[in-house]
Design an enzyme around this catalytic site. Structure first.
Site, PDB file in Angstrom:
ATOM      1  N   PHE B 133       0.864  -1.181   0.000  1.00 60.19           N
ATOM      2  CA  PHE B 133       0.000   0.000   0.000  1.00 60.19           C
ATOM      3  C   PHE B 133       0.903   1.234   0.000  1.00 60.19           C
ATOM      4  O   PHE B 133       1.807   1.347   0.837  1.00 60.19           O
ATOM      5  CB  PHE B 133      -0.916  -0.013   1.230  1.00 60.19           C
ATOM      6  CG  PHE B 133      -1.986   1.038   1.186  1.00 60.19           C
ATOM      7  CD1 PHE B 133      -2.999   0.967   0.236  1.00 60.19           C
ATOM      8  CD2 PHE B 133      -1.995   2.096   2.074  1.00 60.19           C
ATOM      9  CE1 PHE B 133      -3.992   1.941   0.186  1.00 60.19           C
ATOM     10  CE2 PHE B 133      -2.978   3.065   2.017  1.00 60.19           C
ATOM     11  CZ  PHE B 133      -3.984   2.994   1.078  1.00 60.19           C
ATOM     12  N   ASP B 205       1.950  -5.020   8.529  1.00 62.40           N
ATOM     13  CA  ASP B 205       0.749  -4.186   8.429  1.00 62.40           C
ATOM     14  C   ASP B 205      -0.446  -5.124   8.239  1.00 62.40           C
ATOM     15  O   ASP B 205      -0.513  -5.864   7.249  1.00 62.40           O
ATOM     16  CB  ASP B 205       0.884  -3.218   7.243  1.00 62.40           C
ATOM     17  CG  ASP B 205      -0.343  -2.307   7.097  1.00 62.40           C
ATOM     18  OD1 ASP B 205      -1.411  -2.621   7.670  1.00 62.40           O
ATOM     19  OD2 ASP B 205      -0.235  -1.289   6.382  1.00 62.40           O
ATOM     20  N   TYR B 230     -11.117   0.319  10.747  1.00 64.83           N
ATOM     21  CA  TYR B 230     -12.342   0.727  10.036  1.00 64.83           C
ATOM     22  C   TYR B 230     -12.677  -0.146   8.832  1.00 64.83           C
ATOM     23  O   TYR B 230     -13.641   0.140   8.142  1.00 64.83           O
ATOM     24  CB  TYR B 230     -12.294   2.203   9.636  1.00 64.83           C
ATOM     25  CG  TYR B 230     -11.127   2.651   8.783  1.00 64.83           C
ATOM     26  CD1 TYR B 230     -11.079   2.365   7.423  1.00 64.83           C
ATOM     27  CD2 TYR B 230     -10.095   3.386   9.327  1.00 64.83           C
ATOM     28  CE1 TYR B 230     -10.024   2.793   6.646  1.00 64.83           C
ATOM     29  CE2 TYR B 230      -9.030   3.826   8.563  1.00 64.83           C
ATOM     30  CZ  TYR B 230      -8.999   3.523   7.218  1.00 64.83           C
ATOM     31  OH  TYR B 230      -7.953   3.941   6.451  1.00 64.83           O
ATOM     32  N   LYS B 231     -11.900  -1.188   8.599  1.00 66.04           N
ATOM     33  CA  LYS B 231     -12.218  -2.121   7.517  1.00 66.04           C
ATOM     34  C   LYS B 231     -12.966  -3.312   8.107  1.00 66.04           C
ATOM     35  O   LYS B 231     -14.128  -3.189   8.470  1.00 66.04           O
ATOM     36  CB  LYS B 231     -10.929  -2.527   6.801  1.00 66.04           C
ATOM     37  CG  LYS B 231     -10.191  -1.345   6.149  1.00 66.04           C
ATOM     38  CD  LYS B 231      -8.883  -1.803   5.490  1.00 66.04           C
ATOM     39  CE  LYS B 231      -8.063  -0.618   4.983  1.00 66.04           C
ATOM     40  NZ  LYS B 231      -8.666   0.016   3.799  1.00 66.04           N
ATOM     41  N   ARG B 379     -12.398  -4.900  -7.054  1.00 62.30           N
ATOM     42  CA  ARG B 379     -12.215  -5.565  -5.752  1.00 62.30           C
ATOM     43  C   ARG B 379     -13.568  -5.872  -5.129  1.00 62.30           C
ATOM     44  O   ARG B 379     -14.460  -5.020  -5.105  1.00 62.30           O
ATOM     45  CB  ARG B 379     -11.501  -4.631  -4.763  1.00 62.30           C
ATOM     46  CG  ARG B 379     -10.072  -4.359  -5.004  1.00 62.30           C
ATOM     47  CD  ARG B 379      -9.381  -3.891  -3.707  1.00 62.30           C
ATOM     48  NE  ARG B 379     -10.069  -2.784  -3.040  1.00 62.30           N
ATOM     49  CZ  ARG B 379      -9.597  -2.181  -1.949  1.00 62.30           C
ATOM     50  NH1 ARG B 379      -8.457  -2.590  -1.390  1.00 62.30           N
ATOM     51  NH2 ARG B 379     -10.251  -1.175  -1.393  1.00 62.30           N
TER      52      ARG B 379
END
Lengths: 418, 418
Positions: B133, B205, B230-231, B379
């Site tokens: 990322f 991560d 928050y995912k 996705r």
């Protein structure tokens, strides 16, 4: 009591004539509480409850991921910065609401040090006051220790020693505009000018200034500023902080916390960091949307008045508090810590008392909420948006009663009074 | 269609027998929406609305400053860390929920670099993947550029090249456990062992892992980890991130972001920084309380099931999605990016399509919410807590219809699909 220039009835009359009085209704304050701790956590704007429901139920719950665009979540740090800017003398595009005061201070210090490393590399000292809010000093030490290369923090013991400490080794001056314990307000314009004349950059922490006293960063030609939104700006507990970078420094503003929100094209997921133009480069990672959104409810209230009107009432409230305490509690060992000089006073009043901790605990038990800071300091914050003249009167009457009757527990264990 | 091993009725039957099915009721999902974007922003737990009201109205509005103690605001980063810990194989006292993923990564990288600077100062390279990322790479570059002294980031182009890149120059390996675009899941235990055998420390991560796949950081003997709430953890938009520091590294954990919340005695306002014991030293400044409090509502749901049960359903959902797409859309130029191998798969499925952006926009318009990432990648995230087998069936039926009828606008401008 005969020496008093004012009566409780006079206080009620002043409240009745106060142009800011209607703004108290914009806040949800508990009844029977005299809240003099807005310098630590501002009271709740009424609008914040509905706004929280809107963000949680509708923007998050119903609209989900689309709210990053449709509800403006992604642009919120800059949008809130635009609304906050006028309170501190910032031009459009110079303020972002993001991260914490500590982290924003780290960014600003790092950027200032970086600029000096290019221009005057021999300057490797950050000058600040020993009486500064400790976290500011910790952050500066964290930065200098990691940079190595001879960078260090120089602590100055008094305001008088400050000008001389800004010498040929000084890269950056870091000052909190209004001291958190004493309420002393620095002369921002004079010290900024002095720093510049001596080759230093200056970073101002406005934690106890924004929304409390008039600030004009651009008029002072300050270099960087950071501050807090959960005190006088009433943004909610721990709400994200702000950072100000003037346009003239934005092109060279560089810090190591280069997260994707500070990228020129955050959604391109590009390889290699390219900083955003403008204040965007002061951002880092994804922000806590619910807390961030509530900051707007606090800022809205300020748009119905002016910092000049707020300042006029702030000085009237603090003058009144000082007069009432010094007159009615004259027999007690209270010491005024906050400057009498209006120009040097923030929006709080601090008094020492040998049993300050116990007296403050007693005040809180009686519904007068101030706070305590070592050593011996009782802090009283005055927020003109919701504090009334009669609150000042009643708070002092309760203080006098506690002191006269020695109705406080000197054996009370210290620790819990925030 | 005759090749399919399953019918829509079978999907409904699987939902009826699914032990996780009742947990869907714990979320407030819009009707008529198939939400396959929980890997970007998790859905809202029903409890979050009431919790937000409680924090805003009662804890902030009524109890004001006292809530720092009485409502446990100050200890919330550690308290939430205790609840999150079991999902990632952390021992008690090893996790804090605080700041952002980017900032926590900076702290972990800085600490790892610092440890290596003491032990093996010649090692000055941070190894990571070019496909990581982007913000992770930006933060690593931000750190190395500011440290100077020869530190740098080495980008590896493929998983196969990773082992050889962890050489005698490598101080720290920084990897995202599950790739945000492809859904590829690294072998954490193997790569951690390999890093250690070659003298490197490793930082993981877990942004796309926590709550998505079983993680056992202590079993893998990993060094540091960070991640997002928050995912898959459903903590709310931009909710604060987490950081894991195992007990064996806590005494030497040192980073430059030394704010007052990481001080051993934060309320003593002491001169000089002294780090807290334990995970407390990973904190920095005052946290956004309202956003932070909502994280708890997401974590509560996980306590009613297990990561093993979630993983079993996740693999069943992703297997089903892959089979249905590959069978019913076989005539279309779709390319599976996500590994078929269960051990290498996260909880998402990514397909390429030459018009991936336009097809995803058409899906969203029809109520199937996935997202798009360059180049050409659609996705689809699968959250077993609230995604049903019939959702998978219906999503693929709509995808097939869009593709068969070419019902998408290839001229649509790119940009807004988050």
């Amino acid at each position: 009591m005969s020496e008093l220039s004012i009566t409780r009835a006079d206080c009620l009359a002043r409240d009745a004539q106060d142009p800011l009085a209607p703004l108290r209704e914009r806040f949800d304050l508990p009844p029977d509480l005299i809240y003099l701790d807005g310098n630590s956590l501002g009271a709740r704007p009424r609008a914040a409850l509905e706004r929280a429901q809107q963000v949680v139920a509708r923007e998050w719950g119903r609209d989900l991921i689309t709210s990053w665009n449709t509800a403006g979540w992604f642009d919120m740090p800059k949008r809130l910065g635009e609304r906050l800017g006028p309170l501190i003398g910032a031009a459009p595009g110079e303020v972002a609401v993001t991260d914490t005061t500590s982290l924003n201070l780290f960014k600003a210090l790092a950027a200032a040090v970086h600029m000096q490393a290019q221009a005057q590399p021999a300057r490797r000292v950050i000058v600040t006051e020993r009486s500064n809010f400790p976290t500011d000093i910790y952050m500066a030490e964290g930065l200098t220790e990691w940079l190595e290369r001879g960078y260090r923090v120089r602590l100055v013991d008094s305001v008088d020693e400050l000008p001389a400490a800004i010498d040929a080794d000084c890269a950056v001056v870091m000052l909190t505009h209004v001291n958190y314990r004493t309420g002393y307000q620095h002369d921002m314009a004079m010290l900024t000018r002095h720093a510049h004349q001596n080759g230093a950059l200056i970073v101002w922490d406005l934690a106890h200034s924004a929304g409390a006293v008039p600030v004009d960063l651009n008029a002072a030609e300050a270099d960087f500023a950071v501050g807090c939104t959960y005190k006088y700006l009433n943004g909610g507990p721990g709400s994200p902080a702000f950072i100000w970078v003037p346009q003239r420094h934005q092109a060279t503003f560089s810090h190591p916390l280069t997260g994707w929100w500070s990228h020129a094209q955050p959604f391109a997921m590009a390889h290699g960091f390219a900083p955003a133009d403008g204040i965007g480069r002061a951002l880092c990672g994804t922000q806590p949307v619910v807390s961030l959104a509530l900051v707007e409810c606090g800022l809205e209230v300020f748009e119905e008045t002016s910092m000049e009107a707020i300042r006029a009432k702030s000085l009237a409230l603090t003058d009144l508090f000082i007069e009432l305490v010094e007159t009615t509690c004259a027999d007690h060992p209270l010491g005024l810590v906050t400057p009498r000089d209006h120009a040097r006073r923030g929006s709080q009043v601090s008094f020492t008392h040998p049993h300050g901790y116990a007296v403050m605990a007693a005040l809180i038990a009686r519904g007068v909420i101030g706070d305590y800071r070592e050593p011996e300091i009782m802090r009283f914050g005055f927020t003109p948006l919701y504090t009334r003249y009669v609150d000042v009167w009643d708070a002092v009457a309760i203080l006098k009663d506690i002191l006269d009757r020695e109705d406080y527990d000197v054996a009370a264990e210290r620790g819990a009074v925030t």
